[in-house]
Design an enzyme around this catalytic site. Structure first.
Site, short mmCIF file in Angstrom:
data_model
loop_
_atom_site.label_atom_id
_atom_site.label_comp_id
_atom_site.label_asym_id
_atom_site.label_seq_id
_atom_site.Cartn_x
_atom_site.Cartn_y
_atom_site.Cartn_z
N HIS A 1 35.93 44.89 41.44
CA HIS A 1 36.21 43.57 40.87
C HIS A 1 35.58 42.46 41.72
CE1 HIS A 1 39.01 40.66 38.73
NE2 HIS A 1 38.62 39.94 39.77
N GLU A 2 35.84 42.52 43.02
CA GLU A 2 35.32 41.47 43.91
C GLU A 2 33.80 41.57 44.05
OE1 GLU A 2 37.33 39.22 44.47
OE2 GLU A 2 39.19 40.29 44.02
N HIS B 1 32.21 39.63 41.34
CA HIS B 1 32.18 38.21 41.71
C HIS B 1 31.00 37.91 42.64
CE1 HIS B 1 35.75 37.32 39.62
NE2 HIS B 1 36.63 37.72 40.52
#
Length: 239
Positions: free
Chosen positions: A138-139, A142
């Site tokens: 997820h990160e 980003h």
């Protein structure tokens, strides 16, 4: 004689005097007493938070060590983590053990990304290696978006909504098994989309520029179609 006056005021009860059901102590008896109080409903929400904070402090070293070991394993062997690492490297970035940090967090979140420092993993919130893998992925989405699309993290809610949609969709955290077994979401149809939308709205709501839930939902809806369809750097949703 002057009439005596009876005071009707009640004694003030300080926060320290309120029994939350939590008992301090690191011994086994106190631990299970606290667990029993939680299970029987004798511990307040404040007491449960006190219990979690005490547990996190007690287990901080072990939690961080386990997180670091699993992080290093995933960086070497996880297909999605390796693919995201390579994709970020092709854009001139670098994410590895030197800037993916395992730390104890005081707020209840899984992790975060900062363009200046890298990725923070909340070691005390990681349930297992699969949870860590989803959080890292997820990160990393980003981080990829920051390098490729020049995301304005501070002032542009549409940017924030788009990268949250992509991160929740591509990381694997919204696949059916995760929703079913971990979050108790039982729907069989449109489950993935509903999970992505729900998590994106919650994330946008936490931004300083967001007014309320309705505002967050409006922003997410505005960018939904284009951002949900955008699966870069994958050809399609990976898992």
């Amino acid at each position: 004689m002057p009439n005596s006056q009876t005071s009707n005021s009640q004694p003030q009860v300080s926060e320290k005097d309120v029994d939350t059901g939590f008992r301090k102590g690191d011994d086994t008896f106190t631990h299970w007493r606290n667990v029993f109080n939680i299970l029987t409903g004798r511990m307040t929400d404040e007491g449960i938070e006190q219990f979690r904070v005490a547990r996190d402090l007690r287990n901080e070293a072990a939690d961080c060590k386990r997180c670091e070991d699993q992080r290093d394993y995933l960086l070497q062997w996880s297909p999605i983590i390796r693919y995201m690492s390579d994709s970020i490297r092709q854009l001139g970035g670098d994410l590895s053990s030197h800037n993916i940090y395992c730390r104890r967090c005081t707020n209840r979140k899984a992790g975060g990304f900062d363009p200046e420092y890298g990725i923070l993993i909340c070691a005390n919130e990681m349930k297992d290696q699969g949870h860590l893998e989803d959080t890292m992925a997820h990160e990393m989405v980003h981080a990829y978006d920051h390098l490729r699309f020049k995301v304005d993290w501070t002032n542009n809610l549409r940017h924030a909504a788009c990268t949250e949609i992509r991160a929740s969709s591509l990381s694997g955290e919204c696949r059916w098994a995760r929703e079913f077994f971990r979050r108790g979401q039982w729907k069989l149809t449109q489950q993935h989309q509903e999970c992505v939308r729900r998590r994106a709205v919650l994330s946008v709501m936490a931004r300083p520029g967001c007014q309320d839930k309705g505002h967050a939902e409006k922003v997410v809806n505005e960018v939904w179609d284009s951002c949900f369809r955008d699966t870069r750097p994958f050809d399609e949703i990976f898992r």
